[in-house]
Design a protein around this motif. Structure first.
Motif, short mmCIF file in Angstrom:
data_model
loop_
_atom_site.label_atom_id
_atom_site.label_comp_id
_atom_site.label_asym_id
_atom_site.label_seq_id
_atom_site.Cartn_x
_atom_site.Cartn_y
_atom_site.Cartn_z
N SER A 100 19.23 -4.93 -13.59
CA SER A 100 19.55 -6.19 -12.69
C SER A 100 18.37 -5.91 -11.18
O SER A 100 17.40 -6.51 -10.48
N GLU A 101 18.84 -4.07 -11.02
CA GLU A 101 18.42 -3.62 -10.19
C GLU A 101 16.59 -4.09 -10.19
O GLU A 101 16.16 -3.48 -9.67
N LEU A 102 16.42 -3.20 -11.63
CA LEU A 102 14.96 -3.07 -11.41
C LEU A 102 13.97 -4.53 -11.60
O LEU A 102 13.04 -4.22 -10.91
N ILE A 103 15.12 -5.65 -12.33
CA ILE A 103 14.29 -7.32 -11.76
C ILE A 103 14.11 -7.31 -10.53
O ILE A 103 13.30 -7.48 -9.81
N ALA A 104 14.85 -7.00 -9.26
CA ALA A 104 15.07 -7.12 -8.32
C ALA A 104 13.74 -6.12 -7.26
O ALA A 104 13.50 -6.53 -6.31
N GLY A 105 13.91 -4.60 -7.73
CA GLY A 105 13.13 -4.35 -7.50
C GLY A 105 11.60 -4.44 -7.37
O GLY A 105 10.45 -4.76 -6.57
N LEU A 106 11.25 -5.50 -8.77
CA LEU A 106 9.85 -5.72 -9.03
C LEU A 106 9.69 -7.52 -8.12
O LEU A 106 8.55 -7.39 -7.82
N ILE A 107 11.14 -8.41 -8.52
CA ILE A 107 10.99 -9.33 -7.39
C ILE A 107 10.05 -9.10 -5.84
O ILE A 107 9.12 -9.90 -5.15
N PHE A 108 10.96 -7.49 -5.26
CA PHE A 108 11.25 -7.60 -3.37
C PHE A 108 9.12 -6.82 -3.80
O PHE A 108 8.76 -6.97 -2.33
N VAL A 109 9.01 -6.76 -4.59
CA VAL A 109 7.20 -5.89 -4.78
C VAL A 109 6.51 -7.09 -4.59
O VAL A 109 5.39 -7.03 -3.06
N CYS A 110 6.66 -8.12 -5.08
CA CYS A 110 6.09 -9.06 -4.54
C CYS A 110 6.00 -9.63 -3.41
O CYS A 110 4.90 -10.28 -3.74
N ILE A 111 7.06 -9.45 -2.84
CA ILE A 111 7.68 -10.36 -1.56
C ILE A 111 6.81 -9.40 -1.19
O ILE A 111 7.52 -10.01 0.48
N LEU A 112 6.69 -8.41 -0.43
CA LEU A 112 6.55 -7.38 0.27
C LEU A 112 4.65 -7.54 1.31
O LEU A 112 3.80 -8.48 0.41
N PRO A 113 4.56 -7.20 2.70
CA PRO A 113 3.20 -6.93 2.77
C PRO A 113 2.40 -6.49 2.23
O PRO A 113 2.47 -5.55 1.45
N SER A 114 0.36 -6.78 2.58
CA SER A 114 -0.47 -6.05 2.06
C SER A 114 -0.38 -4.56 2.46
O SER A 114 0.35 -4.36 3.96
N THR A 115 -0.85 -3.19 2.52
CA THR A 115 -0.90 -2.02 2.89
C THR A 115 -2.08 -2.21 3.77
O THR A 115 -2.59 -3.23 4.21
N VAL A 116 -1.71 -1.73 5.18
CA VAL A 116 -2.63 -1.22 5.80
C VAL A 116 -3.97 0.18 5.88
O VAL A 116 -5.13 0.22 5.32
N GLN A 117 -3.11 0.77 6.04
CA GLN A 117 -4.24 1.54 5.60
C GLN A 117 -5.16 1.85 4.43
O GLN A 117 -6.09 1.93 4.34
N SER A 118 -4.31 2.27 2.93
CA SER A 118 -5.54 1.62 2.37
C SER A 118 -6.66 0.46 1.68
O SER A 118 -7.63 0.88 1.25
N SER A 119 -6.36 -0.07 2.23
CA SER A 119 -6.65 -1.61 1.91
C SER A 119 -8.27 -0.87 2.65
O SER A 119 -9.13 -1.48 2.02
N ILE A 120 -7.17 -0.96 4.26
CA ILE A 120 -8.60 -0.68 4.66
C ILE A 120 -9.83 0.11 4.50
O ILE A 120 -11.00 0.68 4.27
N ALA A 121 -9.17 1.68 4.23
CA ALA A 121 -9.90 2.63 3.52
C ALA A 121 -10.81 2.77 2.05
O ALA A 121 -11.68 2.76 2.31
N PHE A 122 -10.03 1.35 1.10
CA PHE A 122 -11.11 1.26 -0.10
C PHE A 122 -11.80 0.25 0.43
O PHE A 122 -13.05 0.55 0.24
N THR A 123 -12.15 -0.41 1.01
CA THR A 123 -13.06 -1.23 2.00
C THR A 123 -14.01 -0.94 2.70
O THR A 123 -15.10 -1.09 2.37
N SER A 124 -13.90 0.73 3.19
CA SER A 124 -14.88 0.99 3.81
C SER A 124 -15.59 2.03 3.12
O SER A 124 -16.76 2.07 3.08
N ILE A 125 -15.20 2.55 1.84
CA ILE A 125 -15.64 3.29 0.59
C ILE A 125 -16.41 2.30 0.00
O ILE A 125 -17.35 2.80 -0.77
#
Length: 340
Positions: A100-125
């Protein structure tokens, strides 16, 4: 010469650098004072990254990115609607095979905000719409401080959480302030940075490598890998990869069907497919008190590594497109007409 040799065999040197960073973190993880130094180095690198973005981007480009509501809406829908729906579907299919802890972790991944640093860095690259990516990723994190705890309560029946003033302060001091300082100094250093792009490229790639090392070191020191069986670990990796592949495919298809430019497509794909471990682990400490936190954040750590590797490859592919393939982003045509 090494870069040309690797390119001849279709091997991305930056992907090798990412793998080497993971290997170094596995063998020589930062702990104690070393971990504090690594975290401080990440903070400095991220602040420098946003200072350089502020010095390079024109205020008009930032304003147009903020007002690009179609792009922002699509990224928001991917982060807080598409991800949760796919997460619920995948955990419903495979939920009987995982703790159940891993199931909760997978759901938790899906409701988190987007990254800031890597999203912008990859967009720039990838030579995408950096201004729109900056606004989109930042807004995603601001909304996430409210939406993520609410979605945890709704989907996981977890108590606790709430609005984090510390997270607001972190965004303001580490991201917004350096960016504003860069904007103020743009008049003097902006032309130099436009002519010499190597420093920005070095910070783009170096900051991501630092994040990978610090994050993987933290997992090694915490002993997360000893708390899960190989079968469970393999299934979580499969679910994470399927989830990431589905979102990357859907966001790419949607952005093209809706007529976005290639630069906007890049921002949508990178901002709409990422999940923030920097925000996720502190949130998990608040939202899951007294629970097996190591297992809950394990899917996030694995997803974070997968998204970095996948987006590193995608960014290099986008970056190799011919320069003349660049299309006008919304507002550029009107601006050009006004100037003439």
């Amino acid at each position: 010469m090494l870069r040309r040799t690797l390119a001849r065999f279709g091997i991305d040197p930056y992907l090798i650098a990412l793998m080497a960073t993971v290997a170094v973190a596995a063998v020589f993880p930062a702990h104690g004072t070393g971990a504090e130094i690594a975290n401080d180095a990440v903070s400095v690198a991220v602040a420098l990254l946003f200072f350089l973005y502020g010095a390079r981007l024109s205020p008009l480009a930032v304003w147009e990115g903020l007002l690009h509501w179609r792009l922002q809406s699509l990224v928001f829908a991917s982060t807080y609607l598409l991800f949760p729906l796919l997460g619920l579907l995948l955990t419903r299919i495979f939920g009987g095979f995982l703790p159940s802890e891993l199931i909760a972790g997978l759901i938790f991944v899906c409701i988190l905000p987007s990254t800031v640093q890597s999203s912008i860095a990859f967009t720039s690259i990838a030579r995408g719409n950096v201004a729109a990516a900056l606004c989109s990723a930042s807004v995603s994190n601001l909304f996430g401080m409210v939406l993520t705890p609410l979605l945890v309560v709704l989907l996981l029946n977890s108590k606790g959480g709430g609005f984090s003033t510390r997270a607001v302060e972190s965004i303001a001091l580490q991201l917004l302030l350096p960016f504003l300082v860069g904007q103020l100094l743009r008049r003097w250093i902006g032309p130099f940075l436009q002519r010499h792009k190597a420093p920005i490229s070095l910070v783009d790639r170096g900051s991501i490598l630092l994040v990978v090392y610090a994050a993987f070191s933290e997992g090694m020191v915490a002993g997360i890998w000893s708390q899960v069986t190989l079968a469970d670990l393999g299934l979580v990796i499969i679910i994470d990869v399927v989830l990431l592949a589905a979102v990357l495919t859907i966001t790419t298809f949607a952005s093209r069907r809706l007529g976005f430019s290639k630069e906007d497509e890049i921002a949508i794909v990178f901002c709409g497919s990422k999940k923030s471990m920097a925000s996720g682990i502190p949130m998990a400490n608040i939202l899951f008190p007294g629970q097996a936190l190591g297992l809950i954040v394990l899917p996030l750590m694995l997803f974070h590594q997968a998204q970095l590797f996948a987006c590193a490859v995608l960014a290099q592919r986008y970056a190799r497109r011919p320069a003349q393939a660049k299309t006008e982003t919304p507002g550029e045509a009107d601006l050009a007409t006004a100037k003439t």
